[in-house]
Design a protein around this motif. Structure first.
Motif, PDB file in Angstrom:
ATOM      1  N   THR A  32      58.955   8.941  27.025  1.00 29.15           N
ATOM      2  CA  THR A  32      57.997   9.388  28.087  1.00 29.15           C
ATOM      3  C   THR A  32      58.236  10.941  28.241  1.00 29.15           C
ATOM      4  O   THR A  32      59.119  11.374  28.038  1.00 29.15           O
ATOM      5  CB  THR A  32      57.985   8.632  29.145  1.00 29.15           C
ATOM      6  N   TYR A  62      63.791   2.227  29.534  1.00 26.06           N
ATOM      7  CA  TYR A  62      62.603   1.369  29.615  1.00 26.06           C
ATOM      8  C   TYR A  62      62.481   0.135  30.457  1.00 26.06           C
ATOM      9  O   TYR A  62      63.540  -0.641  30.683  1.00 26.06           O
ATOM     10  CB  TYR A  62      61.748   1.231  28.365  1.00 26.06           C
ATOM     11  N   GLN A 239      53.726   4.265  27.776  1.00 23.90           N
ATOM     12  CA  GLN A 239      53.539   2.849  27.803  1.00 23.90           C
ATOM     13  C   GLN A 239      52.971   2.385  26.679  1.00 23.90           C
ATOM     14  O   GLN A 239      52.072   2.705  25.962  1.00 23.90           O
ATOM     15  CB  GLN A 239      52.649   2.531  29.036  1.00 23.90           C
ATOM     16  N   ILE A 255      55.615  -2.514  27.573  1.00 21.32           N
ATOM     17  CA  ILE A 255      56.916  -1.695  27.744  1.00 21.32           C
ATOM     18  C   ILE A 255      56.497  -0.230  28.358  1.00 21.32           C
ATOM     19  O   ILE A 255      55.775   0.410  27.799  1.00 21.32           O
ATOM     20  CB  ILE A 255      57.532  -1.481  26.531  1.00 21.32           C
ATOM     21  N   THR A 256      57.128  -0.075  29.405  1.00 18.60           N
ATOM     22  CA  THR A 256      57.027   1.179  30.258  1.00 18.60           C
ATOM     23  C   THR A 256      58.216   2.163  30.001  1.00 18.60           C
ATOM     24  O   THR A 256      59.075   1.586  30.414  1.00 18.60           O
ATOM     25  CB  THR A 256      56.580   1.254  31.724  1.00 18.60           C
ATOM     26  N   PHE A 257      58.162   3.383  29.751  1.00 15.50           N
ATOM     27  CA  PHE A 257      59.181   4.184  29.460  1.00 15.50           C
ATOM     28  C   PHE A 257      59.576   5.216  30.770  1.00 15.50           C
ATOM     29  O   PHE A 257      58.576   5.614  31.202  1.00 15.50           O
ATOM     30  CB  PHE A 257      58.853   4.942  28.209  1.00 15.50           C
ATOM     31  N   TYR A 260      63.722   9.694  28.845  1.00 15.01           N
ATOM     32  CA  TYR A 260      64.370   9.578  27.414  1.00 15.01           C
ATOM     33  C   TYR A 260      65.098  10.897  27.410  1.00 15.01           C
ATOM     34  O   TYR A 260      65.014  11.829  27.811  1.00 15.01           O
ATOM     35  CB  TYR A 260      63.390   9.576  26.213  1.00 15.01           C
TER      36      TYR A 260
END
Length: 287
Positions: A32, A62, A239, A255-257, A260
């Motif tokens: 993200t 995540y 996402q 899945i939501t990030f 990173y």
């Protein structure tokens, strides 16, 4: 009789642990970010760019929610480092399994630790963690197929973000905010056959990464996926959602990030709290 009950309980404990490994390392995507909007691209090009950018990710954090076959509804949050060495930490709850539905997974120096709850401690003489040294697995260990447990645990989760590039019908749904980040929402459908066909023109490393992802869905009995991707202004996936009908129930994961390329440090549990899974399986008569 007591021995039989104890073996049955330990078998369920081990089975729950392997289910958690599968969830932890399959069905996840890329990163993200925030920034100025990129020039307008076609839906297919936007998805391809986000998939390409996932190769540069060295770590990510995540959140995962949804429903998976057999386990039912789940919630999880994880951190993973891919470079310079692989490490992972995940806390997951199977919402339909009551007090014993929570599990923690850690991967440190090619050793997987599964546990961290009172239910496991009860069945393992007070030790709350199971230890699996994946570097010691043989070719036929835990179902063969080239050590599937080890392969899943060490697979870069960004690989799944590339699967949507195999869709023939990628389209833009609109713009949406995800966790306060402006994103563009895309959707498409893929079958495992078309995914494999799309690998013909890829290099060897890319084919191997995507083939591992495809194999995970084959093992679930999924042959078609509806996939949604929310891409931010820096051409990263914020996402990702996948839905499909599996042999043993529906698959619907989002899945939501959260971030990173931030430092990720994972510590092994204390040795005094850890039971060796290989030794437990010997007691059960396993290989």
């Amino acid at each position: 009789m007591e021995l039989s009950v104890r073996r049955s309980a330990r078998t369920r404990t081990i089975g729950a642990g392997f289910a958690a490994v599968a969830l932890a390392t399959g069905a996840v995507s890329c990163g993200t970010g925030e920034g100025e909007e990129s020039p307008k691209m076609s839906p297919a090009a936007a998805v391809a760019e986000a998939a390409k950018n996932s190769d540069d990710i060295t770590s990510l954090r995540y959140r995962m929610t949804g429903q998976v076959p057999e386990e039912g509804r789940i919630e999880a949050e994880a951190s993973m480092r891919m470079k310079p060495t692989v490490a992972m930490s995940m806390k997951m709850t199977a919402l339909d399994q009551g007090a014993d539905g929570s599990v923690e997974i850690r991967l440190v120096d090619k050793v997987m630790y599964i546990g961290g709850n009172a239910g496991m401690a009860k069945e393992m003489d007070g030790k709350s963690w199971m230890k699996l040294d994946m570097s010691a697995l043989g070719e036929d260990a835990f179902g063969g197929a080239g050590n599937p447990v080890a392969g899943r645990a060490e697979q870069n989760p960004a690989a799944d973000s590339a699967l949507l590039t195999g869709a023939k019908d990628v389209r833009e749904i609109g713009t949406e905010k995800v966790d306060g980040v402006e994103t563009t929402h895309y959707r498409g459908t893929v079958t495992l056959d078309t995914l494999r066909d799309s690998l013909k023109d890829e290099d060897k490393a890319t084919r191997e990464k995507r083939e591992k992802s495809i194999e995970q869905y084959e093992e679930l009995g999924v042959d078609k996926l509806t996939m949604d991707m929310w891409i931010d202004g820096e051409d990263h996936t914020k996402q990702f959602r996948m839905k499909g009908a599996a042999d043993k129930g529906p698959l619907d994961l989002t899945i939501t990030f959260l971030d990173y390329n931030e430092p990720v440090s994972v510590q092994a549990p204390p040795a005094k709290d850890t039971a060796d899974l290989a030794e437990m399986m010997k007691e059960l008569g396993g290989s």
